[in-house]
Design a protein around this motif. Structure first.
Motif, PDB file in Angstrom:
ATOM      1  N   ARG A   7      45.373  43.659  50.211  1.00 11.92           N
ATOM      2  CA  ARG A   7      46.262  43.021  51.183  1.00 11.92           C
ATOM      3  C   ARG A   7      45.876  43.547  52.558  1.00 11.92           C
ATOM      4  NH1 ARG A   7      52.554  44.271  51.626  1.00 11.92           N
ATOM      5  NH2 ARG A   7      51.650  46.200  52.350  1.00 11.92           N
ATOM      6  N   THR A   8      45.732  42.631  53.495  1.00  9.23           N
ATOM      7  CA  THR A   8      45.393  42.994  54.870  1.00  9.23           C
ATOM      8  C   THR A   8      46.617  42.795  55.739  1.00  9.23           C
ATOM      9  OG1 THR A   8      43.120  42.265  54.507  1.00  9.23           O
ATOM     10  CG2 THR A   8      43.835  42.525  56.795  1.00  9.23           C
ATOM     11  N   LYS A   9      46.943  43.816  56.515  1.00 10.35           N
ATOM     12  CA  LYS A   9      48.104  43.756  57.402  1.00 10.35           C
ATOM     13  C   LYS A   9      47.770  44.535  58.669  1.00 10.35           C
ATOM     14  CE  LYS A   9      53.087  44.440  57.107  1.00 10.35           C
ATOM     15  NZ  LYS A   9      54.171  44.965  56.268  1.00 10.35           N
ATOM     16  N   ARG A  10      47.853  43.868  59.809  1.00  6.79           N
ATOM     17  CA  ARG A  10      47.607  44.470  61.121  1.00  6.79           C
ATOM     18  C   ARG A  10      46.287  45.251  61.171  1.00  6.79           C
ATOM     19  NH1 ARG A  10      53.100  45.549  60.330  1.00  6.79           N
ATOM     20  NH2 ARG A  10      52.755  47.752  60.040  1.00  6.79           N
ATOM     21  N   GLY A  11      45.226  44.652  60.666  1.00  7.92           N
ATOM     22  CA  GLY A  11      43.899  45.261  60.752  1.00  7.92           C
ATOM     23  C   GLY A  11      43.601  46.311  59.716  1.00  7.92           C
ATOM     24  N   HIS A  12      44.540  46.548  58.808  1.00  4.62           N
ATOM     25  CA  HIS A  12      44.370  47.555  57.756  1.00  4.62           C
ATOM     26  C   HIS A  12      44.341  46.874  56.400  1.00  4.62           C
ATOM     27  CE1 HIS A  12      45.854  50.608  54.868  1.00  4.62           C
ATOM     28  NE2 HIS A  12      45.021  51.375  55.554  1.00  4.62           N
ATOM     29  N   ILE A  13      43.450  47.337  55.542  1.00  4.72           N
ATOM     30  CA  ILE A  13      43.321  46.772  54.192  1.00  4.72           C
ATOM     31  C   ILE A  13      43.749  47.827  53.177  1.00  4.72           C
ATOM     32  CG2 ILE A  13      41.727  45.836  52.466  1.00  4.72           C
ATOM     33  CD1 ILE A  13      39.824  45.220  54.923  1.00  4.72           C
ATOM     34  N   ASN A  14      44.686  47.474  52.307  1.00  8.00           N
ATOM     35  CA  ASN A  14      45.016  48.289  51.134  1.00  8.00           C
ATOM     36  C   ASN A  14      44.332  47.629  49.950  1.00  8.00           C
ATOM     37  OD1 ASN A  14      46.628  50.492  51.874  1.00  8.00           O
ATOM     38  ND2 ASN A  14      48.454  49.215  52.003  1.00  8.00           N
ATOM     39  N   LEU A  15      43.520  48.382  49.228  1.00 12.22           N
ATOM     40  CA  LEU A  15      42.822  47.863  48.053  1.00 12.22           C
ATOM     41  C   LEU A  15      43.263  48.627  46.822  1.00 12.22           C
ATOM     42  CD1 LEU A  15      40.567  46.182  46.638  1.00 12.22           C
ATOM     43  CD2 LEU A  15      38.989  48.029  47.274  1.00 12.22           C
ATOM     44  N   TRP A  16      43.866  47.892  45.874  1.00 15.84           N
ATOM     45  CA  TRP A  16      44.224  48.468  44.589  1.00 15.84           C
ATOM     46  C   TRP A  16      43.048  48.199  43.663  1.00 15.84           C
ATOM     47  CZ3 TRP A  16      47.633  46.147  47.898  1.00 15.84           C
ATOM     48  CH2 TRP A  16      48.724  46.920  48.293  1.00 15.84           C
ATOM     49  N   LEU A  17      42.331  49.251  43.298  1.00 18.64           N
ATOM     50  CA  LEU A  17      41.065  49.139  42.570  1.00 18.64           C
ATOM     51  C   LEU A  17      41.234  48.784  41.096  1.00 18.64           C
ATOM     52  CD1 LEU A  17      39.178  52.279  43.923  1.00 18.64           C
ATOM     53  CD2 LEU A  17      38.609  49.891  44.377  1.00 18.64           C
ATOM     54  N   CYS A  18      40.233  48.090  40.566  1.00 19.72           N
ATOM     55  CA  CYS A  18      40.139  47.861  39.129  1.00 19.72           C
ATOM     56  C   CYS A  18      39.671  49.149  38.457  1.00 19.72           C
ATOM     57  CB  CYS A  18      39.147  46.745  38.826  1.00 19.72           C
ATOM     58  SG  CYS A  18      39.776  45.108  39.163  1.00 19.72           S
ATOM     59  N   GLU A  19      39.952  49.261  37.176  1.00 24.16           N
ATOM     60  CA  GLU A  19      39.643  50.482  36.423  1.00 24.16           C
ATOM     61  C   GLU A  19      38.166  50.888  36.469  1.00 24.16           C
ATOM     62  OE1 GLU A  19      42.838  50.977  32.861  1.00 24.16           O
ATOM     63  OE2 GLU A  19      41.142  49.667  32.498  1.00 24.16           O
ATOM     64  N   ASP A  20      37.273  49.972  36.215  1.00 22.97           N
ATOM     65  CA  ASP A  20      35.872  50.342  36.015  1.00 22.97           C
ATOM     66  C   ASP A  20      34.956  50.016  37.186  1.00 22.97           C
ATOM     67  OD1 ASP A  20      36.478  51.301  33.450  1.00 22.97           O
ATOM     68  OD2 ASP A  20      36.342  49.278  32.624  1.00 22.97           O
ATOM     69  N   VAL A  21      35.493  49.809  38.364  1.00 27.53           N
ATOM     70  CA  VAL A  21      34.652  49.453  39.500  1.00 27.53           C
ATOM     71  C   VAL A  21      33.972  50.701  40.070  1.00 27.53           C
ATOM     72  CG1 VAL A  21      36.470  49.626  41.251  1.00 27.53           C
ATOM     73  CG2 VAL A  21      34.559  48.107  41.629  1.00 27.53           C
ATOM     74  N   ASP A  22      32.695  50.571  40.388  1.00 30.05           N
ATOM     75  CA  ASP A  22      31.954  51.633  41.075  1.00 30.05           C
ATOM     76  C   ASP A  22      32.018  51.307  42.561  1.00 30.05           C
ATOM     77  OD1 ASP A  22      30.093  53.362  42.225  1.00 30.05           O
ATOM     78  OD2 ASP A  22      28.656  53.142  40.591  1.00 30.05           O
ATOM     79  N   MET A  23      33.070  51.765  43.210  1.00 29.32           N
ATOM     80  CA  MET A  23      33.336  51.364  44.592  1.00 29.32           C
ATOM     81  C   MET A  23      32.221  51.802  45.535  1.00 29.32           C
ATOM     82  SD  MET A  23      35.478  49.486  46.048  1.00 29.32           S
ATOM     83  CE  MET A  23      35.011  48.915  47.659  1.00 29.32           C
ATOM     84  N   LYS A  24      31.649  52.950  45.306  1.00 29.12           N
ATOM     85  CA  LYS A  24      30.553  53.407  46.170  1.00 29.12           C
ATOM     86  C   LYS A  24      29.397  52.401  46.124  1.00 29.12           C
ATOM     87  CE  LYS A  24      26.981  56.850  46.575  1.00 29.12           C
ATOM     88  NZ  LYS A  24      26.165  57.742  45.769  1.00 29.12           N
ATOM     89  N   LYS A  25      29.028  52.005  44.944  1.00 29.46           N
ATOM     90  CA  LYS A  25      27.913  51.064  44.752  1.00 29.46           C
ATOM     91  C   LYS A  25      28.232  49.709  45.383  1.00 29.46           C
ATOM     92  CE  LYS A  25      24.897  50.653  41.088  1.00 29.46           C
ATOM     93  NZ  LYS A  25      24.605  50.599  39.650  1.00 29.46           N
ATOM     94  N   VAL A  26      29.425  49.201  45.140  1.00 31.29           N
ATOM     95  CA  VAL A  26      29.820  47.896  45.693  1.00 31.29           C
ATOM     96  C   VAL A  26      29.876  47.973  47.225  1.00 31.29           C
ATOM     97  CG1 VAL A  26      31.667  46.182  45.836  1.00 31.29           C
ATOM     98  CG2 VAL A  26      31.094  47.209  43.629  1.00 31.29           C
ATOM     99  N   PHE A  27      30.560  48.997  47.741  1.00 27.49           N
ATOM    100  CA  PHE A  27      30.751  49.116  49.177  1.00 27.49           C
ATOM    101  C   PHE A  27      29.425  49.180  49.931  1.00 27.49           C
ATOM    102  CE2 PHE A  27      31.885  51.545  53.056  1.00 27.49           C
ATOM    103  CZ  PHE A  27      32.891  50.723  53.550  1.00 27.49           C
ATOM    104  N   LEU A  28      28.473  49.932  49.383  1.00 28.35           N
ATOM    105  CA  LEU A  28      27.170  50.090  50.038  1.00 28.35           C
ATOM    106  C   LEU A  28      26.198  48.959  49.707  1.00 28.35           C
ATOM    107  CD1 LEU A  28      26.697  53.942  49.585  1.00 28.35           C
ATOM    108  CD2 LEU A  28      27.496  52.701  51.616  1.00 28.35           C
ATOM    109  N   GLY A  29      26.579  48.064  48.779  1.00 34.01           N
ATOM    110  CA  GLY A  29      25.705  46.940  48.420  1.00 34.01           C
ATOM    111  C   GLY A  29      24.515  47.356  47.600  1.00 34.01           C
TER     112      GLY A  29
END
Length: 124
Positions: free
Chosen positions: A101-123
């Motif tokens: 959810r994005t509100k006033r320029g800020h994003i709150n992300l509720w992550l999925c269990e098995d996501v490798d956020m570092k890998k996704v974020f950096l592409g």
């Protein structure tokens, strides 16, 4: 989609994540990290880091924070002593990461269990 803190969210009195949260790609997002190198620990929620938060922010404490623009992130950092010594990095969020959810320029992300956020974020 199983979210990372599903059991904690079910225990909250209000819907978490909010109904307005969605699973969509965000091509550009900014995140503050602890050092020059991005690590998995840079994508922990307040709850996972055992940070204190008021009870009314329990749902947000389960999310990971990002910013829509570099300018907004830097402006927030100016007024937040906690962010002052952190590094700002640019990356992305995909629909497979979870719900956000994005509100006033800020994003709150509720992550999925098995996501490798570092890998996704950096592409990687």
């Amino acid at each position: 989609m199983n979210l990372k803190h599903q059991a904690d969210m079910a225990a909250l009195p209000t819907e978490c994540p909010p109904e307005t949260a969605k699973s969509e790609d965000i091509e550009v997002a900014y995140r503050f990290i602890k050092s020059d190198l991005v690590t998995e620990e840079d994508f922990l929620s307040h709850k996972e880091e055992n940070k204190k938060y008021p009870p009314y922010l329990a749902c947000q404490a389960l999310a990971v924070s990002f910013f829509v623009t570099e300018e907004h992130a830097r402006k927030v950092a100016e007024n937040n002593q906690y962010l002052g010594d952190k590094k700002l990095v640019k990356g992305r969020i995909t629909s497979e990461c979870g719900k956000h959810r994005t509100k006033r320029g800020h994003i709150n992300l509720w992550l999925c269990e098995d996501v490798d956020m570092k890998k996704v974020f950096l592409g990687e």
